[in-house]
Design an enzyme around this catalytic site. Structure first.
Site, PDB file in Angstrom:
ATOM      1  N   ASN A   7       6.545  22.567   6.395  1.00 50.46           N
ATOM      2  CA  ASN A   7       6.516  21.744   5.327  1.00 50.46           C
ATOM      3  C   ASN A   7       6.034  20.456   5.758  1.00 50.46           C
ATOM      4  O   ASN A   7       6.675  19.872   6.265  1.00 50.46           O
ATOM      5  CB  ASN A   7       7.933  21.622   4.801  1.00 50.46           C
ATOM      6  CG  ASN A   7       8.143  20.552   3.660  1.00 50.46           C
ATOM      7  OD1 ASN A   7       7.284  20.030   3.325  1.00 50.46           O
ATOM      8  ND2 ASN A   7       9.633  20.417   3.178  1.00 50.46           N
ATOM      9  N   LYS A  14       8.109  19.265   8.951  1.00 49.42           N
ATOM     10  CA  LYS A  14       9.186  20.254   9.145  1.00 49.42           C
ATOM     11  C   LYS A  14       8.814  21.584   9.591  1.00 49.42           C
ATOM     12  O   LYS A  14       7.987  22.046   9.046  1.00 49.42           O
ATOM     13  CB  LYS A  14      10.284  20.042   8.012  1.00 49.42           C
ATOM     14  CG  LYS A  14      10.975  18.818   7.861  1.00 49.42           C
ATOM     15  CD  LYS A  14      12.037  18.946   6.497  1.00 49.42           C
ATOM     16  CE  LYS A  14      12.332  17.755   6.078  1.00 49.42           C
ATOM     17  NZ  LYS A  14      12.946  17.780   4.889  1.00 49.42           N
ATOM     18  N   ARG A  85       5.545  25.336   2.406  1.00 49.09           N
ATOM     19  CA  ARG A  85       6.086  24.621   1.251  1.00 49.09           C
ATOM     20  C   ARG A  85       4.864  23.841   0.586  1.00 49.09           C
ATOM     21  O   ARG A  85       4.357  23.278   1.342  1.00 49.09           O
ATOM     22  CB  ARG A  85       7.034  23.914   1.558  1.00 49.09           C
ATOM     23  CG  ARG A  85       7.659  23.353   0.154  1.00 49.09           C
ATOM     24  CD  ARG A  85       8.437  22.154   0.619  1.00 49.09           C
ATOM     25  NE  ARG A  85       9.037  21.476  -0.595  1.00 49.09           N
ATOM     26  CZ  ARG A  85       9.437  20.262  -1.087  1.00 49.09           C
ATOM     27  NH1 ARG A  85       9.570  19.466   0.077  1.00 49.09           N
ATOM     28  NH2 ARG A  85       9.727  19.810  -1.996  1.00 49.09           N
ATOM     29  N   HIS A 174      11.578  21.286  -7.154  1.00 42.92           N
ATOM     30  CA  HIS A 174      12.433  21.897  -6.472  1.00 42.92           C
ATOM     31  C   HIS A 174      12.991  23.348  -6.912  1.00 42.92           C
ATOM     32  O   HIS A 174      13.731  24.088  -6.783  1.00 42.92           O
ATOM     33  CB  HIS A 174      14.097  21.139  -6.919  1.00 42.92           C
ATOM     34  CG  HIS A 174      14.177  19.874  -6.349  1.00 42.92           C
ATOM     35  ND1 HIS A 174      14.622  18.774  -7.338  1.00 42.92           N
ATOM     36  CD2 HIS A 174      13.837  19.254  -5.227  1.00 42.92           C
ATOM     37  CE1 HIS A 174      14.629  17.608  -6.606  1.00 42.92           C
ATOM     38  NE2 HIS A 174      14.009  17.764  -5.378  1.00 42.92           N
ATOM     39  N   ARG A 235      14.765   6.626  -7.863  1.00 44.10           N
ATOM     40  CA  ARG A 235      13.794   6.931  -8.858  1.00 44.10           C
ATOM     41  C   ARG A 235      14.714   6.562 -10.182  1.00 44.10           C
ATOM     42  O   ARG A 235      15.860   7.119 -10.072  1.00 44.10           O
ATOM     43  CB  ARG A 235      13.178   8.297  -8.981  1.00 44.10           C
ATOM     44  CG  ARG A 235      12.192   8.490  -8.160  1.00 44.10           C
ATOM     45  CD  ARG A 235      11.551   9.806  -7.902  1.00 44.10           C
ATOM     46  NE  ARG A 235      11.737  10.290  -6.511  1.00 44.10           N
ATOM     47  CZ  ARG A 235      11.803  11.611  -5.986  1.00 44.10           C
ATOM     48  NH1 ARG A 235      11.906  12.595  -7.219  1.00 44.10           N
ATOM     49  NH2 ARG A 235      11.627  11.974  -4.995  1.00 44.10           N
ATOM     50  N   GLY A 327      25.176  17.360  -4.067  1.00 49.32           N
ATOM     51  CA  GLY A 327      25.932  18.361  -4.838  1.00 49.32           C
ATOM     52  C   GLY A 327      26.737  19.171  -3.859  1.00 49.32           C
ATOM     53  O   GLY A 327      28.078  19.579  -4.204  1.00 49.32           O
ATOM     54  N   GLU A 379      16.085  26.092   1.147  1.00 47.04           N
ATOM     55  CA  GLU A 379      15.004  26.390   0.729  1.00 47.04           C
ATOM     56  C   GLU A 379      14.023  27.149   2.007  1.00 47.04           C
ATOM     57  O   GLU A 379      13.048  27.859   1.509  1.00 47.04           O
ATOM     58  CB  GLU A 379      14.134  24.940   0.703  1.00 47.04           C
ATOM     59  CG  GLU A 379      14.843  24.488  -0.915  1.00 47.04           C
ATOM     60  CD  GLU A 379      14.435  22.776  -1.008  1.00 47.04           C
ATOM     61  OE1 GLU A 379      15.333  22.139  -0.514  1.00 47.04           O
ATOM     62  OE2 GLU A 379      13.294  22.580  -1.887  1.00 47.04           O
TER      63      GLU A 379
END
Ligand code: AMP
Length: 400
Positions: A7, A14, A85, A174, A235, A327, A379
């Site tokens: 990524n 990453k 990714r 996402h 954001r 979450g 992911e």
């Protein structure tokens, strides 16, 4: 049968080596602050964390250092493919793809849609092709899962030529995370693959929510860019676009400055004036900081409004899934959102909410239909699973 997952961002790369069959992560890490004197390579292997300075290293030197490290660990020969990714696949990709020169050209064509992310993603692909000649490479796109949205969900009520000329439409992001947690939730909630209505809430520094009907994304909160939708760390999420011209006029700045502020100085940070980090906001609110409390209140309220809106395309709700840093970890946000959504039939189970999280997935409501679940996202694993599936499929088709 291991996969190297890459990524590449603008100043970081990453990586992880994963065995998709056992779901085991053999090594993972990040090369960060690339291009600066403080560049470093940090990794985790066999439970221990290590770091190495790479002063002045760019992506090229960093990925070479990663390959060298993997070679020392004896992992290079075990790789069957590399999964990348890729953030913006526009309308070009509705699933993960074996990377060919044609695919690279299509990712390049999506640069205007993902100007910050696609160039470093492409750089990662080019470097990996050079460093691992002959090893299949697969692109996994953040936007691909949302390509099943119908026109009513992805078309903005703006001049139609903007869609045709400039590609102005909802793409959503996402996707890899939403797809992964929706799939996990089916098994947990005992929902049939061909008959379920699930809303997934990926809540991290960037946040988005998706309506998943029978395994397909039918609507999502992020849009042309990751600015739209729910309130985030820095954001704003959805706001009146006329704010941009108004603030530019009143504040003597440019419209670009105002847009930058909606991306980088808004959300939890903007309202609280303290931090984009929810942990800081929760703590300050608990200590009586009024604007931290307001930021937290807006965050939960706006989130609940969007989640309720996503029940419209589904027609019903079987499960609401929480994932991402917030979450998976914030019992407070989960409780408050579920309380807002009580009219849908969701009732929080306080003990289950306290005990479930990043390390313990499961139901956090006493209600079972609908129910709310915490499912840790992964992911990298999803990218590794896609990569193996595509590499094996390509091998089978080349045998025929
Ligand atoms: P992510 O972008 O998915 O890594 O998520 C980052 C967000 O998760 C930040 O806002 C963190 O404050 C938040 N987060 C991480 N751990 C906790 C926690 N224990 N409680 C509340 N928020 C958390």
């Amino acid at each position: 049968m291991n996969v190297l997952v890459l990524n590449c961002g603008s100043s970081s790369a990453k990586f992880a080596v994963i065995d998709p069959q056992t779901r085991r992560e053999l090594v993972s890490g990040i090369a960060q602050r690339l291009g600066s004197a403080e560049a470093s390579l940090d990794w985790k292997h066999n439970g221990t964390r290590q770091t190495r300075a790479l002063p002045g290293a760019g992506h090229d030197a960093a990925l070479r250092a990663v390959v060298e490290m993997l070679r020392e660990m004896g992992l290079v020969s075990s790789l069957v493919g590399i999964g990348h990714r890729v953030v913006h696949g526009g309308e070009q990709f509705s699933g993960s793809m074996l990377i060919t020169s044609e695919v690279v050209a299509k990712v390049e064509a999506c640069i205007p849609l993902g100007p910050l992310h696609n160039p470093p993603n492409l750089l990662g692909i080019r470097l990996a092709q050079e460093l691992f000649p002959g090893l299949p490479q697969v692109g996994v796109f953040d936007t691909a899962f949302h390509q099943t949205m119908p026109p009513v969900a992805y078309t903005y009520p703006v001049p139609y030529e903007w869609l045709e000329r400039y590609g102005v439409r909802r793409y959503g992001f996402h996707g890899t995370s939403h797809r992964f947690v929706a799939r996990q939730a089916l098994a947990l909630a005992g929902l049939p693959a061909d008959d379920h209505a699930v809303v997934t809430a990926h809540l991290g520094n960037g946040s988005s929510c998706t309506a998943v009907l029978n395994g397909r994304s039918v609507d999502t909160t992020m849009g042309l860019t990751p600015l739209e939708g729910v309130m985030m760390g820095t954001r704003s999420g959805s706001v009146d676009p006329a704010i941009i011209a108004h603030v530019a006029r009143q504040g003597n700045g440019t419209e670009q400055d105002a847009l930058d502020a909606l991306n980088k100085k808004s959300g939890l940070l903007g309202v609280s004036g303290l931090s984009n980090d929810l942990r800081t906001i929760e703590q300050a609110a608990g200590e009586g900081h009024a604007r931290a409390q307001l930021a937290l209140d807006i965050f939960c309220y706006v989130l609940a409004k969007h989640l309720a809106g996503l029940v419209v395309p589904l027609g019903r709700l079987d499960a609401l899934v929480f994932t991402g840093g917030i979450g998976e970890n914030s019992t407070l946000v989960r409780r408050r959102v579920i309380e807002h959504l009580g009219f849908l039939g969701l009732t929080i189970d306080p003990d289950a909410n306290d005990t479930h999280g990043r390390h313990h997935q499961g139901r956090i409501t006493t209600s079972t239909r609908p129910q709310a679940l915490v499912v840790p996202t992964n992911e990298e694993l999803m990218i590794a699973m896609d990569t193996v599936e595509i590499v094996q499929g390509a091998a089978v088709s080349s045998e025929h």
